[in-house]
Design a protein around this motif. Structure first.
Motif, PDB file in Angstrom:
ATOM      1  N   VAL A  71       0.872  -1.174   0.000  1.00 60.16           N
ATOM      2  CA  VAL A  71       0.000   0.000   0.000  1.00 60.16           C
ATOM      3  C   VAL A  71       0.909   1.224   0.000  1.00 60.16           C
ATOM      4  O   VAL A  71       1.627   1.478   0.970  1.00 60.16           O
ATOM      5  N   LYS A  72       0.899   1.945  -1.114  1.00 57.25           N
ATOM      6  CA  LYS A  72       1.818   3.079  -1.294  1.00 57.25           C
ATOM      7  C   LYS A  72       1.622   4.169  -0.236  1.00 57.25           C
ATOM      8  O   LYS A  72       2.590   4.645   0.339  1.00 57.25           O
ATOM      9  N   ALA A  73       0.371   4.583   0.020  1.00 60.42           N
ATOM     10  CA  ALA A  73       0.115   5.686   0.946  1.00 60.42           C
ATOM     11  C   ALA A  73       0.603   5.372   2.357  1.00 60.42           C
ATOM     12  O   ALA A  73       1.024   6.269   3.083  1.00 60.42           O
ATOM     13  N   ALA A  74       0.573   4.116   2.742  1.00 62.87           N
ATOM     14  CA  ALA A  74       1.029   3.708   4.074  1.00 62.87           C
ATOM     15  C   ALA A  74       2.507   3.330   4.072  1.00 62.87           C
ATOM     16  O   ALA A  74       3.066   3.026   5.126  1.00 62.87           O
ATOM     17  N   GLN A  75       3.119   3.340   2.893  1.00 63.26           N
ATOM     18  CA  GLN A  75       4.514   2.915   2.730  1.00 63.26           C
ATOM     19  C   GLN A  75       4.740   1.552   3.392  1.00 63.26           C
ATOM     20  O   GLN A  75       5.684   1.349   4.148  1.00 63.26           O
ATOM     21  N   SER A  76       3.824   0.624   3.083  1.00 60.68           N
ATOM     22  CA  SER A  76       3.913  -0.704   3.705  1.00 60.68           C
ATOM     23  C   SER A  76       3.896  -1.804   2.653  1.00 60.68           C
ATOM     24  O   SER A  76       3.310  -1.656   1.582  1.00 60.68           O
ATOM     25  N   GLU A  77       4.564  -2.891   2.986  1.00 60.36           N
ATOM     26  CA  GLU A  77       4.575  -4.099   2.164  1.00 60.36           C
ATOM     27  C   GLU A  77       4.719  -5.271   3.127  1.00 60.36           C
ATOM     28  O   GLU A  77       5.681  -5.331   3.894  1.00 60.36           O
ATOM     29  N   HIS A  78       3.729  -6.162   3.119  1.00 66.57           N
ATOM     30  CA  HIS A  78       3.718  -7.270   4.073  1.00 66.57           C
ATOM     31  C   HIS A  78       3.239  -8.554   3.424  1.00 66.57           C
ATOM     32  O   HIS A  78       2.420  -8.523   2.510  1.00 66.57           O
ATOM     33  N   MET A  79       3.732  -9.679   3.937  1.00 67.83           N
ATOM     34  CA  MET A  79       3.109 -10.972   3.676  1.00 67.83           C
ATOM     35  C   MET A  79       1.965 -11.026   4.667  1.00 67.83           C
ATOM     36  O   MET A  79       2.186 -10.976   5.879  1.00 67.83           O
ATOM     37  N   GLU A  80       0.761 -11.072   4.168  1.00 63.46           N
ATOM     38  CA  GLU A  80      -0.421 -11.007   5.025  1.00 63.46           C
ATOM     39  C   GLU A  80      -0.745 -12.365   5.642  1.00 63.46           C
ATOM     40  O   GLU A  80      -0.412 -13.403   5.078  1.00 63.46           O
ATOM     41  N   SER A  81      -1.431 -12.347   6.786  1.00 61.88           N
ATOM     42  CA  SER A  81      -1.892 -13.600   7.398  1.00 61.88           C
ATOM     43  C   SER A  81      -3.246 -13.996   6.836  1.00 61.88           C
ATOM     44  O   SER A  81      -3.666 -15.149   6.960  1.00 61.88           O
ATOM     45  N   ALA A  82      -3.929 -13.054   6.210  1.00 66.05           N
ATOM     46  CA  ALA A  82      -5.197 -13.307   5.528  1.00 66.05           C
ATOM     47  C   ALA A  82      -5.468 -12.131   4.594  1.00 66.05           C
ATOM     48  O   ALA A  82      -5.039 -11.012   4.871  1.00 66.05           O
ATOM     49  N   CYS A  83      -6.159 -12.401   3.501  1.00 68.81           N
ATOM     50  CA  CYS A  83      -6.452 -11.320   2.556  1.00 68.81           C
ATOM     51  C   CYS A  83      -7.743 -11.625   1.809  1.00 68.81           C
ATOM     52  O   CYS A  83      -7.778 -12.490   0.928  1.00 68.81           O
ATOM     53  N   GLY A  84      -8.793 -10.902   2.166  1.00 69.21           N
ATOM     54  CA  GLY A  84     -10.095 -11.098   1.521  1.00 69.21           C
ATOM     55  C   GLY A  84     -10.086 -10.697   0.058  1.00 69.21           C
ATOM     56  O   GLY A  84     -10.651 -11.389  -0.785  1.00 69.21           O
ATOM     57  N   SER A  85      -9.423  -9.578  -0.277  1.00 72.49           N
ATOM     58  CA  SER A  85      -9.431  -9.143  -1.678  1.00 72.49           C
ATOM     59  C   SER A  85      -8.642 -10.102  -2.561  1.00 72.49           C
ATOM     60  O   SER A  85      -9.027 -10.353  -3.709  1.00 72.49           O
TER      61      SER A  85
END
Length: 140
Positions: A71-85
């Motif tokens: 997510v660019k605006a949050a300056q974040s990049e993660h391996m998620e534990s769950a992702c609905g989208s």
């Protein structure tokens, strides 16, 4: 592509899952974002998926995902534990391939989400367990 986020879906039978315990996934996800024109997307996910997976509470789920979300605006990049989208994107792809009406998708957490895709992404139902993972106060 769906409102708010775009995904790259990679079948692990063709594109092996990188090492998720180290930093290998970051290099791999950046490569795929660049290659697929998502390097400047406001939000994007590179999602490795496996067919024939099982997990606790999977209720016959035959799919498992590993989503790397940026997510660019949050300056974040993660391996998620769950992702609905990401689960919805996979359901939409598989519906296009074979006309399915709903699927179970095992998340990296081991839990399963049930996805019932509508005719439009905004009409989908995503069902599964939810719990508070953290609590705290942020001072900005």
């Amino acid at each position: 592509r769906m409102p708010g986020i775009s995904h790259v879906l990679l079948d692990t039978a063709l594109h092996p899952l990188p090492d998720c315990s180290g930093e290998g996934w970051k290099e791999a996800s950046r490569k795929w974002r660049l290659e697929c024109g998502l390097a400047e997307a406001p939000a994007s996910g590179v999602v490795w998926f496996q067919r024939g997976a099982q997990g606790p509470g999977s209720e016959g789920a035959q799919l498992r995902i590993w989503p790397a979300v940026e997510v660019k605006a949050a300056q974040s990049e993660h391996m998620e534990s769950a992702c609905g989208s990401a689960s919805l994107a996979l359901a939409l792809l598989l519906r296009q391939e074979g006309g399915l009406s709903g699927i179970g998708v095992v998340q990296p957490s081991g839990e399963s989400l049930r996805i019932l895709p509508g005719t439009e992404p905004e009409q989908a139902w995503i069902c599964g367990p939810a719990f508070l993972a953290a609590e705290g106060i942020a001072y900005l």
